[in-house]
Design an enzyme around this catalytic site. Sequence first.
Site, short mmCIF file in Angstrom:
data_model
loop_
_atom_site.label_atom_id
_atom_site.label_comp_id
_atom_site.label_asym_id
_atom_site.label_seq_id
_atom_site.Cartn_x
_atom_site.Cartn_y
_atom_site.Cartn_z
N GLU A 163 -2.97 4.81 13.27
CA GLU A 163 -2.49 3.47 12.89
C GLU A 163 -1.09 3.28 13.45
OE1 GLU A 163 -3.56 2.15 9.07
OE2 GLU A 163 -1.90 0.74 8.92
N ARG A 164 -0.91 2.20 14.16
CA ARG A 164 0.38 1.89 14.80
C ARG A 164 0.81 3.01 15.76
NH1 ARG A 164 -0.67 -3.12 13.53
NH2 ARG A 164 -0.52 -3.58 11.33
N ASN A 206 -2.60 5.06 4.53
CA ASN A 206 -3.83 4.38 4.15
C ASN A 206 -4.90 5.47 4.18
OD1 ASN A 206 -2.62 1.78 4.02
ND2 ASN A 206 -2.60 1.75 6.25
N LYS A 283 0.59 6.20 -1.02
CA LYS A 283 0.76 4.75 -0.95
C LYS A 283 -0.20 4.17 -1.99
CE LYS A 283 -0.07 0.87 2.24
NZ LYS A 283 -0.23 0.49 3.66
N GLU A 287 -1.05 -3.27 -0.07
CA GLU A 287 -1.97 -3.60 1.02
C GLU A 287 -3.40 -3.11 0.74
OE1 GLU A 287 0.99 -3.87 4.82
OE2 GLU A 287 -0.04 -1.99 4.55
N ASP A 361 9.95 -4.48 6.34
CA ASP A 361 8.97 -3.62 6.97
C ASP A 361 9.35 -3.24 8.39
OD1 ASP A 361 6.70 -2.23 7.52
OD2 ASP A 361 5.32 -3.91 7.40
N GLU A 389 6.35 0.08 16.17
CA GLU A 389 5.43 -0.99 15.79
C GLU A 389 6.03 -2.37 16.04
OE1 GLU A 389 4.24 -0.76 11.69
OE2 GLU A 389 3.17 -2.67 11.75
C1 BDP Z 1 3.24 -1.73 8.05
C2 BDP Z 1 2.12 -1.46 9.00
C3 BDP Z 1 0.87 -0.98 8.34
C4 BDP Z 1 1.21 0.18 7.40
C5 BDP Z 1 2.28 -0.26 6.43
C6 BDP Z 1 2.77 0.86 5.54
O1 BDP Z 1 1.84 -2.64 9.71
O2 BDP Z 1 -0.01 -0.59 9.34
O3 BDP Z 1 0.08 0.60 6.72
O4 BDP Z 1 3.40 -0.71 7.12
O5 BDP Z 1 3.87 1.31 5.76
O6 BDP Z 1 4.40 -1.78 8.80
O7 BDP Z 1 2.07 1.27 4.62
#
Ligand code: BDP
Length: 699
Positions: A163-164, A206, A283, A287, A361, A389
């Site tokens: 991811e990212r 995640n 986490k 989200e 963020d 990112e």
């Molecule tokens: C954001 C990202 C996402 C991450 C989230 C995080 O876009 O992909 O899951 O942060 O830090 O910047 O949990």
Amino acid sequence: DDGYRLWLKYDPLTDRAIVKHYQSSITSILVDGNSETIDVIKRELAMATSGLLQSKIPFINRIEKNGTLVIGNINASSIASLQFDRSLLQKSEEAYLIKNMIVKGKRCIVITSRSDRGVLYGVFYFIRLLQTQQRIDGRDVVNSPAIANRILNHWDNLDRTVERGYAGFSLWDWHRLPAYVDQRYHDYARANSSIGINGTVLTNVNANAQVLTPFYLEKVKALADVFRPYGIKVYLTARFSAPMEIGGLSTADPSEKNVQQWWNDKVKEIYRHVPDFGGFLVKANSEGQPGPQNYKRTHADGANMLADALAPFGGIVMWRAFVYDNEVPVDRTKQAYNEFKPLDGLFRKNVIVQVKNGPLDFQPREPFHPLFGAMEKTPLMMEFQLTQEYLGFATHLAFLSPMWEECLKSKTFAHDKPSTVAEIISDESRQYQSTAIAGVANIGNDRNWCGHPFAQSNWYAFGRLAWDPFSNSSQIADEWARMTFSNDQNTIQNIKSMMLPSRELVVSYMTPLGLHHLMGWNHHYGPAPWIKDKPRVDWTSVYYHRADSMGIGFNRTSTGSNALEQYQQPVRDLYESLDKCPDELLLWFHHVSWNHKMTSGRTLWEEMCYKYQAGVIGVNNMKTLWDKTRAQVDEERYNAVKQLLEIQYQEAVWWRDACLLYFQTFSKKPMYGDFKPAHTLEYYQQLEFPFAPGIKPKW
Ligand code: BDP
């Protein structure tokens, strides 16, 4: 040079005089001890000296000559009898001492620590002196890490997507583990160890509960076994609903006895595989991730349940403060403080709350997160993002150290003292073990690890700042450039002149003057300040910039969302005042008229045009500087960077033109400056990038 060797190249040094000095100062090496870490030390020294000095320096068992390197922990027999102040090593097992002294009548350099891990750090420091061509005589060094846990966070999924991530797929080849142990795991550990990183979270925040099943724990064990000799502990992300998903329970409510028991048993099982397991990163309720709030429990309830399971084994919980719930907020930047401040003092001792550097963020510029000045009884750790990112992926050259330094040096005014963020996260008055810092890794299986040859510098800088959050970016850039490219003075100068302003340039051509969150929807690639009408307003750009015919910016003062109330005085007053608020955060805190007179004498609109254009000019300047390094840099990396800079230049132009054309629809003023967008606004708005890298799958 394909960049695989990172900053640990050990190519022959070119300065004849300094090589002579080293050859007379290092005539033999005595490494005393017996552990896997000691084996790593021997291998590293053999590689470094034969490479850098082009001579085979003998490893010996008895001191017979001047110029012996004497290496081992303080209990090793060659070191135990030596006279030096052992209290210098008191603070941490990882602290080391490098001392010139007479041993058995001979001139020696002693490298020691309370642990073999610390000795390894000392050895890497010593090798760095050689790599950067510094004298090694008469130089005693005592060095201990300011922060106990220095950790990379990999956002790596079990299917190897990252991811990212912009540097290929995950390093962790889950399919072939545990039977197949890639050499790359060793090389990864070695690179981390050379800059003092001592922990790695293998999996994405995640999280996928599967990693906690016996099948995967075997694989985790194999990685932990490789990393251990390098002083690196393994951590995992814990999915809060794991007891249901892999445990067959009907709830994950932290107040249920059977849920607690499930986690206790799971943790025991993990420690059977990995006796020095570091702990969990979580986490929760953010989200779409599950968490204690699903059961009307608090973050503290959730964190404490896991902490209790880990405590008997010395493990920690890193509980993230990056939260936002399903309610559409007045101001998203206020949410972490709102949820965590009331919980101050309610967390177990082995919980550390992990806070992103800024309240939104990972934007190119944010003010420091107000929680750093707010939690009095809860240990806080820093979360930086190495993967770019929001700063051009692995295509743009952006040396992030100055951004992190800016945050670390920010004064929070907590505890009625200036208290910088660096002081808060390394707080000496707190139990040292509960200090930590994390960096979201920018590493993948690309041959050069990080995608952009210069992105390696962010991995390097993170390690150096994690060890010493008071150090400065210019020094870090200097070291990295010398070890990665060349010790040639002009080349160093040119490369540093590219690196040091590079993050500020990204700010200028993407989000100047405190603007934020203007990027493309979901993938975050390219400019899209026009994004609106998405499932949540705080996933749109218009929510953040609030441009209208009057002006632009998010009013977070007392007449607006009053996010400023979350800061201590005098920070609050400084930002509250339109006149005193520094230009670089103006539109973060204020909605400002297009005609507002800036300190430069330009109007706000003119200043915006000026900044965007300055960013573009700056990137052009980087191209010129890079051209000058041609003779000193190998062809492969020279060409790679040259092409990447060209793309960065084109994209800077794109950002400038798309953003200014869009904002012009509100300001209704002519462009200011010597440039002309090549396309119409509609052209930029219809661009689509369905396969942009690093995408977040579920969005
Ligand atoms: C954001 C990202 C996402 C991450 C989230 C995080 O876009 O992909 O899951 O942060 O830090 O910047 O949990």
